[in-house]
Enzyme design. Structure first.
Site, short mmCIF file in Angstrom:
data_model
loop_
_atom_site.label_atom_id
_atom_site.label_comp_id
_atom_site.label_asym_id
_atom_site.label_seq_id
_atom_site.Cartn_x
_atom_site.Cartn_y
_atom_site.Cartn_z
N THR A 265 20.39 31.40 36.36
CA THR A 265 21.59 30.59 36.19
C THR A 265 21.78 29.62 37.35
OG1 THR A 265 22.63 32.37 34.97
CG2 THR A 265 24.09 30.70 35.88
N PRO A 267 24.59 26.38 38.99
CA PRO A 267 26.01 26.01 38.94
C PRO A 267 26.41 25.22 37.71
CG PRO A 267 25.17 25.77 41.17
CD PRO A 267 23.99 26.10 40.31
N GLY A 270 24.38 27.54 32.63
CA GLY A 270 24.42 28.98 32.45
C GLY A 270 23.51 29.39 31.31
N GLN A 499 46.80 52.01 30.20
CA GLN A 499 48.19 52.06 29.77
C GLN A 499 48.66 53.51 29.60
OE1 GLN A 499 49.91 49.26 29.55
NE2 GLN A 499 51.85 50.20 28.95
N ILE A 500 47.80 54.37 29.11
CA ILE A 500 48.15 55.78 28.98
C ILE A 500 48.47 56.39 30.34
CG2 ILE A 500 47.14 58.05 28.45
CD1 ILE A 500 45.84 56.73 25.99
N GLY A 502 50.05 54.85 32.60
CA GLY A 502 51.29 54.27 33.10
C GLY A 502 51.10 53.60 34.44
N GLU A 526 24.92 38.34 30.44
CA GLU A 526 23.92 38.58 29.38
C GLU A 526 24.27 37.79 28.11
OE1 GLU A 526 21.24 40.07 29.99
OE2 GLU A 526 21.65 41.31 31.74
N ALA A 528 27.41 34.75 27.46
CA ALA A 528 28.86 34.69 27.32
C ALA A 528 29.25 34.83 25.85
CB ALA A 528 29.39 33.38 27.90
N GLU A 530 31.37 33.49 23.80
CA GLU A 530 31.46 32.30 22.95
C GLU A 530 30.08 31.74 22.63
OE1 GLU A 530 35.18 33.02 25.10
OE2 GLU A 530 33.09 32.83 25.73
#
Length: 546
Positions: A265, A267, A270, A499-500, A502, A526, A528, A530
């Site tokens: 990759t 700059p 990609g 979340q579980i 908290g 590996e 992206a 999209e």
């Protein structure tokens, strides 16, 4: 894994009729095929990126469900998990279609054939009943042994270091590297004749998937990803290396005498590697490398970089002008590095070489460290051009062979991370008391855990099935689908696991906060998300429809 107090009866929904499930999947596939035809009729991918992206993800979910029908036939728990996953996949499809029926080319009543099935297997009581039933993996004895070996290593060697390295952005201890070499982790893809364990059978792929999941359960950055880069270089060398290169490098990769990093990759480039600008210019006895690479993970600790560079200055040749090099370098720590080459002392008339690496700090995925690396007249001998003179202009193909297994391996990393998050959430839910009762007893908690269990086991089984396909020289599309679906799923699973917990989930005291930030990288590297959906999955689906 123990049962929840007051768990729901697993038979609140009727047993899955496999023929009915197959019909549901076939009906969904017919709709998706029609949507692909609609995509073509509307002008293709570039003109309809949202439609193409949604088709790719929905197709990936339905493919996962299809491959789980064999798993569903093995028992009641297996069929319940598959039913829950399939109902979720149809729900996901509906979420993408509703309000865009004309864009998809769907009739107003398209959902009617699915309504009863989804209502049955999305019922909260049914999903809640799966909270403590993650299901058997059904690995055969040999691969169960592989899983046990790497799970034990992850538990004893990786997990004790994972949290400290994450919090301090530290380096991977040498004890993990040497220990992983001892249990054969670096030799899984190296052919037996070069000191590894690969025998050319499907076990090469399955073993890597099983090992990767277990190591990632221990830690993504310092476990599951540690064996990825040597494997990429191994497969590139097996594909295009000379016999001398194979004999020199493969045994060292198998024992971790040599550790590798990948420098592809740039700059400005990609996934679009055909546009790479880093140049390799011929000089006496070798090549001078000039340019900048970025997101070179493990670039400091590695002894050798697998570098893709342009050897033909004619940019119109795009990927056909690229070659692959083995760039040797000294070992450095994780805080950046600067190395020089004295050309005159090496008997060369060239300018002195310079190799500088700047670390890129990241939210998670710590331990290996990623770098931006600048090459300034860095000399690489002719012997390190992969494939020798015959390899000129073939670097793109060699590196693609190296990355062949990368997507399914990343899917396995996502599964391992989700498994760790699910187990953490399960345990915390049993011990955390809110309003006088463990939160494990509340319906909402159970539904979340049950949904996690269905996603994790279904994507695990799909990954194993795709590994078998890849061993036959097939499964390229399916590997991309596996990665696309499971990496996004890992974001949901780790979020809900946090979340579980908290408020404690947001604290570094619990590993679940690390799982959450680590999961975010999975749909980026590996391939992206999209790019993978638009340039690989949607394009292949269009090609298949003719």
């Amino acid at each position: 894994m123990g049962d929840f107090t007051g768990k729901f009866d697993s038979m609140t929904a009727p047993a899955l009729d496999l023929s009915n499930a197959a019909e549901i999947i076939a009906a969904a596939q017919r709709l998706l095929d029609g949507a692909v035809d609609q995509l073509a009729a509307r002008g293709g991918i570039d003109e309809n990126q949202t439609l193409a992206y949604d088709i790719a993800h929905a197709s990936s979910a339905i493919a996962t469900a299809r491959f789980n029908l064999d798993y569903a036939a093995k028992g009641s728990t297996e069929s319940n998990l598959t039913a829950a996953f399939l109902a979720g996949a149809i729900t996901d499809l509906a979420g993408r279609v509703i309000g865009r029926e004309s864009t998809w080319g769907f009739a107003a009543d398209w959902y009617a054939p699915f309504a009863a099935f989804v209502e049955t297997y999305r019922d909260p009581k049914f999903l809640g009943s799966l909270a403590d039933k993650p299901g058997p993996r059904h690995l055969d004895e040999a691969f169960q042994m592989v899983g046990d070996t790497f799970h034990r290593f992850a538990e004893q060697e990786v997990r004790p270091h994972a949290e400290h390295i994450h919090r301090t952005n530290g380096d991977i201890p040498e004890s993990i590297i040497s220990g992983l070499a001892e249990v054969g982790g670096f030799g899984l893809s190296v052919p037996e004749e070069y000191g590894g364990f690969a025998d050319g059978s499907e076990s090469d792929y399955l073993g890597m998937v099983v090992a990767t999941e277990e190591l990632t359960w221990g830690g993504l950055g310092i476990g599951g990803s540690l064996i990825t880069r040597p494997e990429i270089l191994t497969r590139a060398l097996v594909s295009g290396g000379t016999e001398e290169q194979k004999e020199k490098w493969l045994p060292k990769l198998a024992t971790a005498e040599v550790l590798a990093a990948v420098a592809v990759t740039e700059p400005d480039y990609g996934s679009d590697v055909a546009g790479l600008t880093t140049m390799a210019t011929k000089t006496e006895g070798g090549w001078l490398i000039n340019g900048t690479k970025t997101w070179c993970t493990f670039g400091a600790r590695a002894n050798v970089l697998m570098l893709l560079a342009r050897t033909d200055p004619d940019r119109s040749k795009t990927h056909r002008g690229l070659s692959l090099f083995l760039v040797e370098k000294p070992v450095a720590d994780g805080h950046g590095f600067l190395f020089t080459q004295d050309a005159s002392s090496e008997g060369r008339q060239d300018s002195n070489g310079r190799l500088e690496g700047r670390p890129i700090d990241t939210l998670g995925y710590r331990g290996m460290h990623s770098y931006e690396i600048n090459f300034d007249n860095w000399f690489v001998p002719d012997a390190n051009l992969v494939g020798g003179e015959a390899g000129l202009g073939k670097g793109f193909y060699f590196q693609m062979a190296g990355f062949e297994n990368g997507r399914i391996q990343t899917a396995a990393r996502a599964v391992g991370l989700m498994q760790a998050a699910y187990e953490a959430a399960y345990e915390y839910a049993q011990n955390r008391v809110v309003f006088g009762e463990p939160i494990a007893n509340y319906e909402l908690t159970k539904v979340k855990l049950g949904t996690m269990a269905a996603i994790i086991q279904s994507t695990r089984q799909y990954s194993l099935a795709v590994a078998r396909l890849m061993a036959k020289g097939e499964g390229t599309l399916e590997a991309s689908m596996a990665k696309a679906y499971v990496c996004r799923a890992a974001e949901w699973v780790t979020r809900e696991a946090l979340q579980i917990h908290g408020g404690m989930g947001y604290a570094e005291e619990y590993a679940v906060s690390r799982y959450y930030v680590d999961a975010r990288v999975l749909s980026i590297f590996e391939g992206a998300d999209e790019t993978l959906c638009l340039k690989v999955i949607a394009r292949r689906l269009l090609d298949q429809r003719g």
